[in-house]
Design a protein around this motif. Structure first.
Motif, PDB file in Angstrom:
ATOM      1  N   CYS A 121       0.829  -1.204   0.000  1.00 40.28           N
ATOM      2  CA  CYS A 121       0.000   0.000   0.000  1.00 40.28           C
ATOM      3  C   CYS A 121       0.868   1.261   0.000  1.00 40.28           C
ATOM      4  O   CYS A 121       0.614   2.213  -0.760  1.00 40.28           O
ATOM      5  N   GLN A 122       1.888   1.278   0.826  1.00 35.72           N
ATOM      6  CA  GLN A 122       2.775   2.438   0.896  1.00 35.72           C
ATOM      7  C   GLN A 122       3.493   2.672  -0.425  1.00 35.72           C
ATOM      8  O   GLN A 122       3.636   3.811  -0.881  1.00 35.72           O
ATOM      9  N   ASP A 123       3.946   1.602  -1.051  1.00 32.58           N
ATOM     10  CA  ASP A 123       4.658   1.704  -2.327  1.00 32.58           C
ATOM     11  C   ASP A 123       3.770   2.267  -3.434  1.00 32.58           C
ATOM     12  O   ASP A 123       4.253   2.904  -4.370  1.00 32.58           O
ATOM     13  N   GLN A 124       2.440   2.012  -3.330  1.00 34.21           N
ATOM     14  CA  GLN A 124       1.521   2.468  -4.380  1.00 34.21           C
ATOM     15  C   GLN A 124       0.800   3.762  -4.013  1.00 34.21           C
ATOM     16  O   GLN A 124      -0.119   4.190  -4.712  1.00 34.21           O
ATOM     17  N   GLY A 125       1.216   4.381  -2.902  1.00 30.50           N
ATOM     18  CA  GLY A 125       0.634   5.658  -2.512  1.00 30.50           C
ATOM     19  C   GLY A 125      -0.604   5.560  -1.654  1.00 30.50           C
ATOM     20  O   GLY A 125      -1.253   6.575  -1.378  1.00 30.50           O
ATOM     21  N   GLY A 126      -0.953   4.350  -1.240  1.00 29.20           N
ATOM     22  CA  GLY A 126      -2.094   4.165  -0.357  1.00 29.20           C
ATOM     23  C   GLY A 126      -1.651   3.973   1.077  1.00 29.20           C
ATOM     24  O   GLY A 126      -0.513   4.266   1.448  1.00 29.20           O
ATOM     25  N   GLU A 127      -2.558   3.456   1.897  1.00 28.69           N
ATOM     26  CA  GLU A 127      -2.239   3.207   3.299  1.00 28.69           C
ATOM     27  C   GLU A 127      -3.199   2.171   3.852  1.00 28.69           C
ATOM     28  O   GLU A 127      -4.392   2.189   3.529  1.00 28.69           O
TER      29      GLU A 127
END
Length: 208
Positions: A121-127
């Motif tokens: 999620c962090q790598d793709q801009g999410g959380e």
């Protein structure tokens, strides 16, 4: 999801763009073919024995997993609904789907605490946001040191994801989807579940 249900979900999503937030909520609920005290005989290709921690009961059947966008002051806009064995862990059942939505903030319960998914999620801009789950063997002193902040964070996450729980409660109240004791086959179970979801989506679209 079956094509009809997917179509109705898309119509509902289009009709409910007002107030829709850009973050996702996920939860699951049991679909019960018989109580856990009995050996289930229906749709054994998919059904098995599971445990529902909310109701504190064993049951035979499947789990219905839901994913939807939060909407201000209303039930969430459902993006996906799928079924899996009752014994399957919620995270495993939805991991592949959640990875596809990893660019969004995702709110789940403690079952979704997972360092690998969190990094995706962090790598793709999410959380990925879930109530705090202490690691096995974590020192009690360390837990106590962060308890106040952890409790506050967990309460906030639970409050944000509460609408998806409300959706499942609404679905149960209006369709009696959770009780599938009269089902006699896998195809009958599929019709029972997704037929009721389709009816619910038509109703909820009219209400909105």
């Amino acid at each position: 999801m079956p094509h009809l249900v997917a179509h109705l979900a898309a119509r509902y999503s289009f009709a409910c763009t007002k107030g829709r937030a850009s973050f996702l909520l996920t939860d699951s609920m049991p679909i019960i073919t018989c109580s856990g005290k009995r050996a289930g005989k229906v749709a054994r290709e998919l059904c098995d024995k599971g445990y529902n921690s909310t109701k504190k009961m064993h049951y035979f059947g499947v789990k219905l997993h839901g994913l939807g966008f939060s909407r201000s002051g209303a039930l969430p806009v459902i993006e996906s609904m799928q079924i899996g064995p009752a014994s399957e862990h919620d995270l495993q059942a939805q991991r592949q789907l959640l990875e596809q939505y990893a660019h969004f903030p995702i709110f789940g319960d403690k079952a979704f605490n997972d360092s690998e998914l969190e990094l995706i999620c962090q790598d793709q801009g999410g959380e990925l946001m879930c109530p705090v789950k202490y690691k096995r063997g974590q020192p009690q002193q360390d837990r106590q040191r962060h308890k106040a902040a952890d409790d506050l964070y967990s309460k906030a996450v639970s409050k944000i994801r509460q609408p998806i729980e409300s959706f499942f409660n609404w679905l149960i109240e209006h369709t009696d989807i959770q009780r599938a004791s009269k089902v006699r086959s896998l195809s009958g179970l599929i019709v029972h579940i997704f037929g009721r979801i389709a009816a619910a989506l038509i109703l909820i679209t009219q209400l909105n």
